[in-house]
Design a protein around this motif. Structure first.
Motif, PDB file in Angstrom:
ATOM      1  N   HIS A  85      50.276  36.914  42.130  1.00 54.44           N
ATOM      2  CA  HIS A  85      49.886  38.317  41.961  1.00 54.44           C
ATOM      3  C   HIS A  85      49.396  38.481  40.530  1.00 54.44           C
ATOM      4  CE1 HIS A  85      53.676  38.736  39.761  1.00 54.44           C
ATOM      5  NE2 HIS A  85      54.251  38.121  40.794  1.00 54.44           N
ATOM      6  N   HIS A  90      42.392  33.900  42.705  1.00 56.40           N
ATOM      7  CA  HIS A  90      42.908  33.646  44.049  1.00 56.40           C
ATOM      8  C   HIS A  90      44.372  34.054  44.069  1.00 56.40           C
ATOM      9  CE1 HIS A  90      39.320  31.015  44.138  1.00 56.40           C
ATOM     10  NE2 HIS A  90      39.399  31.120  45.454  1.00 56.40           N
ATOM     11  N   GLY A 115      47.936  35.945  46.311  1.00 54.66           N
ATOM     12  CA  GLY A 115      48.551  36.328  47.575  1.00 54.66           C
ATOM     13  C   GLY A 115      49.137  35.182  48.361  1.00 54.66           C
ATOM     14  N   GLN A 128      50.088  44.316  45.294  1.00 52.89           N
ATOM     15  CA  GLN A 128      48.991  43.853  44.441  1.00 52.89           C
ATOM     16  C   GLN A 128      48.275  44.950  43.653  1.00 52.89           C
ATOM     17  OE1 GLN A 128      48.492  40.769  43.906  1.00 52.89           O
ATOM     18  NE2 GLN A 128      49.219  39.623  45.681  1.00 52.89           N
ATOM     19  N   LEU A 141      37.406  38.506  43.342  1.00 53.35           N
ATOM     20  CA  LEU A 141      38.792  38.644  43.786  1.00 53.35           C
ATOM     21  C   LEU A 141      38.933  38.111  45.203  1.00 53.35           C
ATOM     22  CD1 LEU A 141      39.384  42.322  42.575  1.00 53.35           C
ATOM     23  CD2 LEU A 141      39.979  40.221  41.354  1.00 53.35           C
ATOM     24  N   TYR A 142      39.813  37.124  45.393  1.00 53.65           N
ATOM     25  CA  TYR A 142      40.072  36.549  46.708  1.00 53.65           C
ATOM     26  C   TYR A 142      41.522  36.840  47.089  1.00 53.65           C
ATOM     27  CZ  TYR A 142      36.234  33.437  45.120  1.00 53.65           C
ATOM     28  OH  TYR A 142      35.067  32.899  44.618  1.00 53.65           O
ATOM     29  N   ASN A 143      41.724  37.630  48.120  1.00 55.32           N
ATOM     30  CA  ASN A 143      43.082  37.880  48.599  1.00 55.32           C
ATOM     31  C   ASN A 143      43.392  36.964  49.774  1.00 55.32           C
ATOM     32  OD1 ASN A 143      41.117  39.821  49.963  1.00 55.32           O
ATOM     33  ND2 ASN A 143      42.877  39.968  51.332  1.00 55.32           N
ATOM     34  N   ASN A 180      46.298  37.736  51.802  1.00 54.20           N
ATOM     35  CA  ASN A 180      46.925  38.576  52.816  1.00 54.20           C
ATOM     36  C   ASN A 180      45.881  39.553  53.367  1.00 54.20           C
ATOM     37  OD1 ASN A 180      48.476  40.417  54.320  1.00 54.20           O
ATOM     38  ND2 ASN A 180      50.260  40.066  53.025  1.00 54.20           N
ATOM     39  N   ASP A 192      45.414  43.301  52.595  1.00 53.07           N
ATOM     40  CA  ASP A 192      44.872  43.748  51.315  1.00 53.07           C
ATOM     41  C   ASP A 192      43.354  43.836  51.307  1.00 53.07           C
ATOM     42  OD1 ASP A 192      47.429  43.905  50.185  1.00 53.07           O
ATOM     43  OD2 ASP A 192      47.401  41.803  49.566  1.00 53.07           O
ATOM     44  N   ASN A 193      42.702  43.621  52.446  1.00 50.62           N
ATOM     45  CA  ASN A 193      41.236  43.632  52.476  1.00 50.62           C
ATOM     46  C   ASN A 193      40.653  44.933  51.937  1.00 50.62           C
ATOM     47  OD1 ASN A 193      41.016  41.060  53.505  1.00 50.62           O
ATOM     48  ND2 ASN A 193      40.557  41.685  55.595  1.00 50.62           N
ATOM     49  N   VAL A 252      41.340  45.504  48.160  1.00 51.48           N
ATOM     50  CA  VAL A 252      40.436  44.794  47.259  1.00 51.48           C
ATOM     51  C   VAL A 252      39.028  45.377  47.331  1.00 51.48           C
ATOM     52  CG1 VAL A 252      39.394  42.559  46.721  1.00 51.48           C
ATOM     53  CG2 VAL A 252      41.793  42.678  47.395  1.00 51.48           C
ATOM     54  N   GLN A 296      36.778  40.418  56.388  1.00 48.47           N
ATOM     55  CA  GLN A 296      36.354  40.547  54.989  1.00 48.47           C
ATOM     56  C   GLN A 296      34.967  41.188  54.906  1.00 48.47           C
ATOM     57  OE1 GLN A 296      33.761  38.644  53.400  1.00 48.47           O
ATOM     58  NE2 GLN A 296      34.157  39.350  51.315  1.00 48.47           N
TER      59      GLN A 296
END
Length: 468
Positions: free
Chosen positions: A243, A297, A299, A326, A348-350, A352, A355-356, A359, A393
């Motif tokens: 995180h 990266h 999560g 996050q 930013l790459y999540n 979970n 969280d789409n 982010v 995404q």
């Protein structure tokens, strides 16, 4: 009923087919984040057999093999042959139906080797022998495979203390595919284990020529290596974090914390968070100064199985999606930089999927009009780089931002056979847009613009964004 993996695989209508075949299919590949070994590229490594290139280091496959009841000896064991491991994989593949591994396996066989048979026990020996024979030819070496897939740029993942000798060798040689390093300073932030941290400081000191005994020295050493990476062609940093770290701290506190851990004493959780917050911020400033793109990266919860970790170490298939909160720290970290006009281009790459939208809306907060898509919602990553994950995404980005400015897909892979992930992504992208046109959600009269949009997302946006 459609044939499996035909030319219109994933493409559900004529518009999707047009977009893919005329606009996406032939674009070169810019793989701006991967874990390929630059030594293998520099030495133009020749693989001995299909089992070696396919199963060595691939924790996606390892997880599937374990789930199918295969003994670890045939997964990561050292006392059996590559053929024996491949045979177990061929027995497992039919059971991966509806897992993305089934698609990836057959895409790789088809696009790399021209093999269209389904992999299963009955075809295993024939496929293994055919592909192994090809792999032992020059056209199927590490470089040969990259050229086959029309790879234009590869960005590897490299520690600040790495010599980058293989990148330098490739640069001196003038190899036609750009192989650039990426700055990955995770080990400099790993203060949980004082002994390991001290050992890394000594390694970094040797690489940088800076004697490290306090936090200021650490920053000086990192900056020297940062400058060196830039000289070799680096344009991106990358951070693997659970995180974001955005604790309040003072310089005095960070100095004291460094001295404590450097002296061999364990830190409290609060001290760890403060140190990581300070170093993450200082590193982001360095990236901004050089015009790099910073990648985050986040999560993941790693090494959940102590049994696997104690036996095999990290990165062996014992990781999973995490459920950390996050938003607040992410916003606070980005705002610290943005408020001082020192926020670099950011991806930013999540991990979970919950969280789409978080982010997708977060990136919109920090766009500043200087660069189109300056803050990016990165492509579906790790457990999300499959059809549902990519679609989710793309849809979140479309709903909350500008899909047309997206820098597209990457492999995040250690395998020279993973480039079909770009094709998979492009087919999924074209199908989503084609579906919208068919339903009247997008105008058919704008097919020329949509075609250019597909070309940009597949290739040109990344080329222009990273200045490759």
């Amino acid at each position: 009923m459609k044939d499996f993996l035909d030319d219109n695989f994933v493409l559900e209508n004529s518009v999707a087919e047009l977009l893919y075949h005329q606009h996406a299919k032939h674009q070169p590949i810019i793989d701006y984040h991967c874990h390929l070994d630059p030594k293998m590229i520099a030495e133009d490594y020749q693989f001995d057999n299909l089992g070696e290139i396919w199963l060595g280091g691939d924790h996606y496959k390892w997880r599937a093999l374990r789930a199918n009841g295969v003994d670890e000896r045939y997964i990561t064991g050292k006392d059996t042959t590559d053929w024996a491991k491949f045979e177990k994989w061929s027995e497992t593949v039919p059971y991966t139906m509806r897992n993305p591994l089934y698609h990836w396996t057959h895409l790789e066989l088809k696009t790399a080797f021209g093999v269209t048979k389904l992999l299963k026990p009955e075809t295993a020996r024939e496929i293994y022998d055919e592909c192994t024979e090809k792999l032992r030819t020059k056209e199927f070496s590490a470089r040969g495979l990259m050229k086959h897939y029309k790879v234009e740029v590869v960005c590897t993942t490299d520690d600040p203390a790495d010599s980058l000798e293989h990148h330098l060798a490739l640069k001196k040689e003038g190899f036609e595919i750009k192989v650039l390093p990426t700055w990955r300073p995770d080990r400099a932030m790993a203060v949980e284990n004082p002994t390991q941290f001290r050992a890394y400081m000594e390694k970094l000191s040797q690489a940088s020529g800076v004697s490290i005994s306090n936090f200021t020295d650490l920053l000086t050493a990192l900056r020297k290596r940062h400058d060196f990476f830039a000289e070799v062609g680096c344009k991106l940093s990358d951070h693997g974090i659970a995180h974001f770290f955005a604790e309040d701290y003072t310089d005095v506190e960070i100095d004291r914390i460094f001295n404590k851990v450097y002296g061999g004493n364990e830190l409290t959780i609060e001290e760890c968070l403060k140190f990581k917050s300070g170093l993450l911020y200082e590193g982001a400033i360095m990236d901004w100064e050089k015009g790099w793109t910073q990648q985050f990266h986040f999560g993941v919860v790693r090494n959940n199985s102590s049994r696997l970790f104690n036996k095999l170490g990290a990165d062996v298939g014992g990781d999973s999606i995490a459920d950390f909160s996050q938003a607040l720290n992410m916003a606070k970290f980005l705002d610290r930089l943005d408020s001082k006009d020192k926020l670099a281009k950011t991806i930013l790459y999540n991990l979970n999927p919950r969280d789409n939208d978080l982010v997708a809306t977060m990136v919109g907060n920090f766009q500043d009009g200087t660069v189109a898509g300056k803050i990016q919602f990165g492509s579906g990553w790790w457990f999300l780089d499959q059809k549902d994950g990519m679609e989710a995404q793309i849809n979140s980005l479309s709903n909350q931002g500008l899909l047309s400015r997206f820098v597209g897909m990457l492999t995040d892979s250690r395998s020279f056979l993973s480039y079909p992930r770009h094709e998979y992504f492009r087919r999924i992208l074209c199908n989503l847009i084609g579906r919208d046109v068919e339903k009247g959600f997008l105008p058919a009269s704008e097919i020329e613009f949509l075609g250019k949009m597909v070309e940009n997302i597949s290739y040109y946006n990344a080329k222009n964004f990273f200045k490759f």
